[in-house]
Design an enzyme around this catalytic site. Structure first.
Site, PDB file in Angstrom:
ATOM      1  N   GLY A 257      46.729  39.808  41.481  1.00 52.69           N
ATOM      2  CA  GLY A 257      45.758  39.791  42.435  1.00 52.69           C
ATOM      3  C   GLY A 257      46.397  40.954  43.284  1.00 52.69           C
ATOM      4  N   SER A 258      46.100  40.419  44.814  1.00 54.56           N
ATOM      5  CA  SER A 258      46.814  41.143  45.947  1.00 54.56           C
ATOM      6  C   SER A 258      48.130  40.624  46.378  1.00 54.56           C
ATOM      7  CB  SER A 258      45.560  40.829  47.387  1.00 54.56           C
ATOM      8  OG  SER A 258      45.995  39.771  47.692  1.00 54.56           O
TER       9      SER A 258
ATOM     10  N   ALA B  18      48.842  39.888  49.389  1.00 54.12           N
ATOM     11  CA  ALA B  18      48.988  38.952  50.324  1.00 54.12           C
ATOM     12  C   ALA B  18      48.774  37.519  49.488  1.00 54.12           C
ATOM     13  CB  ALA B  18      47.681  39.164  51.145  1.00 54.12           C
TER      14      ALA B  18
ATOM     15  N   GLY C  48      49.620  37.080  46.345  1.00 58.10           N
ATOM     16  CA  GLY C  48      51.011  36.894  45.426  1.00 58.10           C
ATOM     17  C   GLY C  48      51.994  36.463  46.364  1.00 58.10           C
TER      18      GLY C  48
ATOM     19  N   GLU D 196      51.560  40.397  39.712  1.00 58.58           N
ATOM     20  CA  GLU D 196      51.226  41.880  39.206  1.00 58.58           C
ATOM     21  C   GLU D 196      50.177  42.234  40.430  1.00 58.58           C
ATOM     22  OE1 GLU D 196      49.247  44.524  38.866  1.00 58.58           O
ATOM     23  OE2 GLU D 196      48.097  43.847  37.236  1.00 58.58           O
TER      24      GLU D 196
END
Length: 494
Positions: free
Chosen positions: A228-229, A231, A233, A258
């Site tokens: 994901g993003s 932020a 993560g 990722e």
């Protein structure tokens, strides 16, 4: 998508209609589900590898059938799984066959590699003072693997961690994206159908951010796979490091992240534009540019720049049709939400206001003005500068800035001038030149004459803000296992 304290509603980007509503579990229900997964993991860990291979193979076989891949005459546009995916995330229905095929091929590669990847590492024997030293390193499961999946390629990204985790002897809890919740439910349904006596090995939970943090800190969870993003993560990493309330919420967990990229392409002076242009247009615009490894900035050698720009823009104008993804001939669907549409269009308008030149007339893509869907017209931008957000920050939309460079050195410097480092591509027929440039490029994967592709035999890994950890390849099995050393001193004659 929209949320309340107790439910999530999936809104289709195609027509802004509700696809489904799902209730969130209570905190106690999350704990109970993870306790059950931990118990199941203990049982599954001791199963022979042959049993695990057979179970996962049955699951993949059933998915292949349900996805319409076993019938060569099947019409993918009428397949319920394909139509359901389009309703959730907006990709043209016909293109969903590619994701389904990718799921199956990756899964089968991982199945074929499991025995070698999970085998013990044997250290040569030694004789010491009349004794024999026998040593080996085993790969043992971590317990429960929590997969937090994205919406843009929900089947493909899930399979990367799901299949190795199951084969290694872990239970899996999947938290699907609230934009594609039915994907997780279908996978769990197929697993249970293929393996009714093993249904508790694979569980799906729809979770709020606070419930995600609680799940991450459950003592049975040994590894978290997040896609994901940046932020998002960071929040998962913080939760994985922190301890919660009492002994039942522990920290210091292993996390794979990722997190996407701003992937560059460099077109060298010797490149064949008749080959390169269609490849790069597809790499930039497929799935409406909503791929972590989509090409999001292109650097072209000055000697080819004008010709490349003209051919690239012309190809976009002639070959792409934006509209309802259920309609035959449409190859560019909506982006994921109206919020994403506004963010992408602002990135473009800010660039234009700062001096960038757009090359694609808006009137060629009238669907972008349709208020019923989150449609974004493709755009090619020139006269852009490296300080513009459209060059610096992830777009995740069908927008392509093209910049001129004088030579290889300037190209490499520009490619590396980013906080991201997922993939990069160099388009050249000079393999020696590629071999000289590749070590200088800061990316997890560097392609020659290819882009936007995951090979299951190769490690999928990012550097800088593109993440940490590994999926795919034999190295991906290391993420869902831990090494256990066995050291035996065998006394001779005893």
């Amino acid at each position: 998508m929209s949320f309340s304290d107790t439910t999530q509603t999936t809104i289709s980007p195609v027509d802004q209609q509700s696809v489904c509503v799902r209730d969130y579990p209570s905190q106690q229900a999350v704990t109970t589900a993870l306790d059950a997964a931990s118990t199941a993991a203990s049982r599954w860990a001791n199963a022979p590898l042959g049993q695990k291979l057979a179970a996962v193979t049955r699951f993949v076989d059933l998915f292949e059938k349900e996805a319409g891949l076993t019938d060569p005459n099947a019409d993918i546009t009428q397949n319920p799984l394909a139509r359901e995916l389009t309703a959730q995330m907006g990709r043209p229905t016909k293109q969903n066959a590619g994701e389904f095929r990718g799921f199956v091929s990756r899964a089968r590669w991982l199945i074929s590699s499991a025995q070698e990847a999970l085998a013990d590492t044997i250290v040569p024997e030694e004789s010491v003072n009349g004794a024999t030293l026998q040593r080996r390193i085993k790969r043992v499961p971590v317990g429960v693997v929590l997969i937090i999946a994205p919406w843009n390629y929900p089947y493909l990204t899930t399979v990367n961690a799901l299949v190795p985790a199951l084969l290694a002897g872990n239970a899996v809890v999947l938290k699907p994206s609230p934009q594609t919740p039915l994907v997780g439910e279908r996978l769990a349904e197929y697993w249970a159908q293929a393996n009714p006596d093993l249904a508790d090995i694979f569980t799906v939970l729809h979770l709020t951010p606070s419930l995600v943090a609680k799940a991450v800190r459950h003592p049975g969870v040994g590894y978290i796979s997040f896609t994901g993003s940046v932020a998002g993560g960071r929040e998962v990493a913080r939760a994985a490091a922190a301890y919660g309330e009492g002994p039942n919420e522990v920290g210091l967990k292993s996390v794979g992240l990722e997190l996407g990229g701003k992937d560059p392409a460099y077109v060298r002076a010797d490149a064949d534009l008749s080959f390169v242009v269609p490849e790069l247009v597809d790499a930039a615009l497929y799935n409406s540019g909503q791929s972590c490894c989509a090409v999001e900035r292109i650097y072209v050698h000055a000697s080819l720049y004008d010709a490349f720009v003209a051919q690239f823009a012309e190809f976009v104008k002639k070959e792409y049709k934006l509209g309802d993804p259920k309609v035959e001939g449409v190859n560019l669907g909506p982006v994921i939400s109206n919020a994403a549409k506004k963010r992408i269009e602002k990135q473009v308008s800010d660039a234009v206001a700062a001096g960038a030149t757009p090359l694609i007339p808006a009137e060629l893509f009238p669907a972008a003005a349709d208020p019923k869907g989150a449609y974004v017209a493709p755009q090619v931008l020139i006269n852009v500068t490296s300080d513009m957000d459209v060059v610096k920050e992830e777009t995740f939309g069908p927008i392509v800035p093209i910049l001129k460079v004088a030579d290889d050195a300037e190209a490499v410097k520009a490619m590396n001038d980013s906080r991201y480092g997922l993939t990069a591509s160099i388009w050249t027929n000079d393999t020696a030149a590629f071999d000289a440039l590749e070590p200088q490029v800061e990316a997890g994967t560097v392609f020659q004459n290819r882009a936007d592709y995951l090979d299951p035999a190769l490690a999928w890994v990012g550097v800088k803000d593109s993440g940490r950890g590994v999926s795919l390849s034999k190295l991906g099995f290391d993420q869902v296992t831990r090494p256990k050393s066995v050291h035996q001193k065998v006394l001779v004659g005893k």
